[in-house]
Design a protein around this motif. Structure first.
Motif, PDB file in Angstrom:
ATOM      1  N   ILE A 172       0.844  -1.196   0.000  1.00  0.00           N
ATOM      2  CA  ILE A 172       0.000   0.000   0.000  1.00  0.00           C
ATOM      3  C   ILE A 172       0.875   1.240   0.000  1.00  0.00           C
ATOM      4  CG2 ILE A 172      -1.664   1.367   1.330  1.00  0.00           C
ATOM      5  CD1 ILE A 172      -2.902  -1.203   2.339  1.00  0.00           C
ATOM      6  N   ASN A 173       0.661   2.084  -0.974  1.00  0.00           N
ATOM      7  CA  ASN A 173       1.289   3.396  -1.005  1.00  0.00           C
ATOM      8  C   ASN A 173       0.418   4.311  -1.868  1.00  0.00           C
ATOM      9  OD1 ASN A 173       2.354   3.320  -3.917  1.00  0.00           O
ATOM     10  ND2 ASN A 173       3.306   1.480  -3.034  1.00  0.00           N
ATOM     11  N   TYR A 174       0.632   5.605  -1.745  1.00  0.00           N
ATOM     12  CA  TYR A 174      -0.282   6.518  -2.436  1.00  0.00           C
ATOM     13  C   TYR A 174      -0.130   6.466  -3.952  1.00  0.00           C
ATOM     14  CZ  TYR A 174       3.576  10.012  -2.406  1.00  0.00           C
ATOM     15  OH  TYR A 174       4.764  10.683  -2.574  1.00  0.00           O
ATOM     16  N   TRP A 177      -2.305   3.539  -4.964  1.00  0.00           N
ATOM     17  CA  TRP A 177      -3.614   3.542  -4.320  1.00  0.00           C
ATOM     18  C   TRP A 177      -4.736   3.247  -5.318  1.00  0.00           C
ATOM     19  CZ3 TRP A 177      -5.137   2.674   0.299  1.00  0.00           C
ATOM     20  CH2 TRP A 177      -6.366   3.117   0.788  1.00  0.00           C
ATOM     21  N   GLU A 178      -4.673   3.841  -6.498  1.00  0.00           N
ATOM     22  CA  GLU A 178      -5.686   3.610  -7.525  1.00  0.00           C
ATOM     23  C   GLU A 178      -5.125   2.811  -8.715  1.00  0.00           C
ATOM     24  OE1 GLU A 178      -8.687   4.064  -7.028  1.00  0.00           O
ATOM     25  OE2 GLU A 178      -8.800   5.555  -5.429  1.00  0.00           O
ATOM     26  N   SER A 184      -4.006  -1.089  -4.502  1.00  0.00           N
ATOM     27  CA  SER A 184      -3.810  -0.867  -3.064  1.00  0.00           C
ATOM     28  C   SER A 184      -5.116  -0.575  -2.344  1.00  0.00           C
ATOM     29  CB  SER A 184      -2.831   0.288  -2.839  1.00  0.00           C
ATOM     30  OG  SER A 184      -1.501  -0.107  -3.068  1.00  0.00           O
ATOM     31  N   ARG A 185      -5.879   0.383  -2.870  1.00  0.00           N
ATOM     32  CA  ARG A 185      -7.130   0.756  -2.184  1.00  0.00           C
ATOM     33  C   ARG A 185      -8.112  -0.402  -2.168  1.00  0.00           C
ATOM     34  NH1 ARG A 185     -11.931   1.993  -3.990  1.00  0.00           N
ATOM     35  NH2 ARG A 185     -11.211   2.368  -6.133  1.00  0.00           N
ATOM     36  N   TYR A 188      -6.974  -3.089   0.276  1.00  0.00           N
ATOM     37  CA  TYR A 188      -7.163  -2.622   1.653  1.00  0.00           C
ATOM     38  C   TYR A 188      -8.636  -2.702   2.054  1.00  0.00           C
ATOM     39  CZ  TYR A 188      -7.852   0.674   5.485  1.00  0.00           C
ATOM     40  OH  TYR A 188      -8.253   1.258   6.670  1.00  0.00           O
ATOM     41  N   ALA A 237       0.354   5.753   4.711  1.00  0.00           N
ATOM     42  CA  ALA A 237       0.014   4.357   4.977  1.00  0.00           C
ATOM     43  C   ALA A 237      -0.405   4.153   6.426  1.00  0.00           C
ATOM     44  CB  ALA A 237       1.210   3.467   4.633  1.00  0.00           C
TER      45      ALA A 237
END
Length: 372
Positions: A172-174, A177-178, A184-185, A188, A237
């Protein structure tokens, strides 16, 4: 909110990228890093059977950590690589070897390593889920889970079939994220749906989010000029709900000191900071890159044996994240046996078969000037 690991500080020490000296892990430097980390109340250490040559990372856990601190104050993890197992006996051998190498006596968290859809059949055939559950019954594993590298639908399938798994380790990292590939999002949110707390890996995306372009650095520096660029990624995160800890693969004492500076008394991102991070993510996503799909049509007939898609991939990483040292390292690995961008003779064969109509010789010339 109480959940498994809610009492653990939100920074974990990943032992995969330890400092090296003369081709081996620098134990003296590692001890200094560990001492600083533990002195500030951090206790979570992550390794794996396959990290380093001949289990070097697990052995470093023993020498730098387990042999020097009371076991009860430590949170130690390792992982079972199912791809190294041909029989159920292999799992026992690997588990016993990890216990011996680390000297841990038991693992606080033990994971099936790097799961994806193509590994699930082997896990079932060898009885890997039951194997780890048996180690838990024996008291050799306190909490069982898995690290994961696939899409959210696969994660949902695993957690539906195996509700006994207590936690999940996710990338997970920004920046991801998408992402359509890393998701990642979505991953999560799938873990949250199943009520599973999360250990986060690759929060700085292998170091890519510690450098970045001047445009993105300026966004962060305007809000807090004293905060490191990497800190934004780790705090993003760690700000998510239900996070056990965020792993940082620290390679020197300066990285440890920087991380503990803002994580010792962790404060989640403010609304303004979240907005800045999402702005940075949008810039990364929309940065122009070479539109190579990796089909490799260009490679088959190249008279100079240039691995064009891999070279483009390393160059794209540089264009997006601005980390020239990392790109040059990757480029050196790709071309160590020949086939450099500068070897291109502009014969045009690659360009004639490229489905994306990329002007390959011209780009290879630019890349040679940048990365060689």
């Amino acid at each position: 909110m109480d959940y498994l690991g809610s009492d653990i500080k939100k920074l974990g020490f990943g032992l995969m990228r330890l400092p090296m000296k003369d081709g081996k892990i620098d134990i003296d430097q590692t001890k200094l890093m560990v001492d600083k980390f533990i002195s500030k109340g951090f206790t979570y250490f992550d390794t794996a059977y396959v990290y380093g040559d001949d289990g070097a990372s697990e052995k470093a856990m023993k020498e730098a950590i387990v042999d020097r601190y009371p076991r009860e104050m430590l949170r130690l993890t390792s992982k079972l690589p199912i791809w190294c197992c041909k029989t159920s006996a292999d799992m026992q051998k690997i588990f016993d070897t990890s216990l011996e190498r680390t000297g841990a006596e038991y693992f606080d968290f033990y994971l099936q390593h790097s799961l994806s859809r193509d590994k699930l059949r082997q896990l079932d055939d060898l009885g890997a889920w039951d194997f780890v559950a048996e180690q838990k019954k024996k008291g050799l594993v306190k909490h069982m889970g898995f690290s994961f590298h696939d899409t959210a639908d696969v994660l949902d399938e695993i957690l539906t079939r195996h509700p006994e798994q207590e936690f999940v380790q996710l990338q997970i990292n920004y920046s991801d994220w998408e992402s359509d590939s890393v998701q990642s999002r979505k991953c999560y949110e799938t873990a949250v749906k199943h009520g599973k707390p999360v250990v986060i890996m690759e929060p700085v995306r292998g170091g890519s989010l510690a450098v970045l372009t001047p445009e993105i650095r300026e966004i962060f520096k305007k809000i807090n000029p004293n905060m490191s660029i990497a800190s934004w990624a780790i705090r993003f995160a760690a700000s998510l709900d239900g996070v056990i800890t965020v792993l940082s693969g620290m390679s020197d004492l300066a990285q440890v000191e920087d991380n503990i500076d803002y994580m010792e008394e962790f404060v989640p991102l403010s609304d303004e900071e979240i907005k800045a991070v999402m702005t940075a993510a949008d810039i990364l996503k929309n940065t122009p890159t070479i539109p190579c799909t990796g089909c490799k049509y260009c490679v088959e007939g190249c008279p100079m044996n240039i691995n064009i898609p891999e070279i483009f991939k390393s160059y794209n990483q540089y264009k997006v994240y601005g980390n020239k040292n990392r790109a040059q390292t990757d480029y050196g690995r790709i071309t160590e046996n020949g086939g450099k961008a500068s070897d291109c003779i502009s014969c045009g064969q690659c360009e004639s078969v490229c489905p994306q109509h990329i002007e390959i010789p011209d780009l290879l010339s630019d890349i040679a000037k940048t990365l060689e």
